[in-house]
Design a protein around this motif. Structure first.
Motif, PDB file in Angstrom:
ATOM      1  N   PHE A 109       0.815  -1.217   0.000  1.00 16.92           N
ATOM      2  CA  PHE A 109       0.000   0.000   0.000  1.00 16.92           C
ATOM      3  C   PHE A 109       0.846   1.263   0.000  1.00 16.92           C
ATOM      4  CE2 PHE A 109       0.653  -0.741   4.502  1.00 16.92           C
ATOM      5  CZ  PHE A 109       0.820   0.529   5.020  1.00 16.92           C
ATOM      6  N   TRP A 110       2.058   1.211   0.514  1.00 13.52           N
ATOM      7  CA  TRP A 110       2.902   2.412   0.559  1.00 13.52           C
ATOM      8  C   TRP A 110       3.646   2.655  -0.755  1.00 13.52           C
ATOM      9  CZ3 TRP A 110       3.984  -1.919   3.551  1.00 13.52           C
ATOM     10  CH2 TRP A 110       5.120  -2.618   3.221  1.00 13.52           C
ATOM     11  N   LEU A 111       3.583   1.732  -1.707  1.00  8.83           N
ATOM     12  CA  LEU A 111       4.235   1.920  -3.005  1.00  8.83           C
ATOM     13  C   LEU A 111       3.276   2.437  -4.072  1.00  8.83           C
ATOM     14  CD1 LEU A 111       6.539  -1.213  -3.297  1.00  8.83           C
ATOM     15  CD2 LEU A 111       7.183   1.133  -2.768  1.00  8.83           C
ATOM     16  N   GLY A 112       2.048   1.931  -4.075  1.00 11.36           N
ATOM     17  CA  GLY A 112       1.091   2.363  -5.087  1.00 11.36           C
ATOM     18  C   GLY A 112      -0.134   1.487  -5.109  1.00 11.36           C
ATOM     19  N   ASP A 113      -1.154   1.947  -5.839  1.00 12.96           N
ATOM     20  CA  ASP A 113      -2.421   1.219  -5.912  1.00 12.96           C
ATOM     21  C   ASP A 113      -2.395   0.102  -6.957  1.00 12.96           C
ATOM     22  OD1 ASP A 113      -3.466   2.825  -3.970  1.00 12.96           O
ATOM     23  OD2 ASP A 113      -4.599   4.104  -5.331  1.00 12.96           O
ATOM     24  N   THR A 114      -1.556   0.232  -7.970  1.00  8.57           N
ATOM     25  CA  THR A 114      -1.548  -0.739  -9.055  1.00  8.57           C
ATOM     26  C   THR A 114      -0.307  -1.621  -8.985  1.00  8.57           C
ATOM     27  OG1 THR A 114      -0.316   0.609 -10.638  1.00  8.57           O
ATOM     28  CG2 THR A 114      -2.689   0.981 -10.511  1.00  8.57           C
ATOM     29  N   LYS A 115      -0.270  -2.633  -9.856  1.00 10.27           N
ATOM     30  CA  LYS A 115       0.902  -3.498  -9.954  1.00 10.27           C
ATOM     31  C   LYS A 115       1.861  -3.007 -11.029  1.00 10.27           C
ATOM     32  CE  LYS A 115      -1.369  -7.245 -10.782  1.00 10.27           C
ATOM     33  NZ  LYS A 115      -1.725  -8.645 -11.042  1.00 10.27           N
ATOM     34  N   TYR A 116       1.496  -1.935 -11.753  1.00 12.25           N
ATOM     35  CA  TYR A 116       2.312  -1.404 -12.849  1.00 12.25           C
ATOM     36  C   TYR A 116       3.069  -0.173 -12.367  1.00 12.25           C
ATOM     37  CZ  TYR A 116      -0.792  -4.381 -15.518  1.00 12.25           C
ATOM     38  OH  TYR A 116      -1.492  -5.457 -15.989  1.00 12.25           O
TER      39      TYR A 116
END
Length: 131
Positions: A109-116
């Motif tokens: 969650f602290w990196l981003g909402d998507t896997k891309y």
């Protein structure tokens, strides 16, 4: 009393080893998710949105329209350490761009909402409005 303490000594050793093994498994899992990519690729389209959002931790999220009608939207995230990419995306708002991404198996969650996750961006000439 000594008898009870002697019986707990092997138990303490076993518990210590179990905690170390559990820590190594968790560290391995997090390292795998962060460093191993599922795929890498390139996508192009009109940059619709780039924004910093979140409640607990702020992440950079964006969208690219990959068609004239805007029916196909590619959503992506950008890590905070990619300062140059974030700056370029902000400058290219509304322009036709090409993004280079890596897809992860999962995300935190602290990196981003998507896997891309975008690691490079280039300005491109739109194929819809060529001269």
């Amino acid at each position: 009393m000594r008898y009870i303490y002697k019986n707990f000594k092997p138990m303490k050793k076993l518990l210590k080893r179990a905690v170390i093994v559990l820590f190594l498994i968790c560290a391995g899992y997090f390292a795998f998710i962060y460093y191993v990519s599922y795929s890498q690729g390139v996508r192009a389209g009109e940059l619709i949105k780039i924004s910093r959002k979140g409640v607990v931790s702020k992440t950079w999220e964006g969208e690219i329209s990959q068609g004239i009608s805007g029916a196909q939207i590619f959503q992506f995230s950008v890590e905070d350490n990619q300062k140059e990419v974030i700056k370029d995306l902000q400058n290219y708002q509304g322009k036709y761009i090409k993004v280079y991404y890596k897809e992860r198996y999962r995300t935190f969650f602290w990196l981003g909402d998507t896997k891309y996750f975008i690691y490079k961006v280039e300005r491109e000439e739109s194929p819809h409005f060529r001269k």
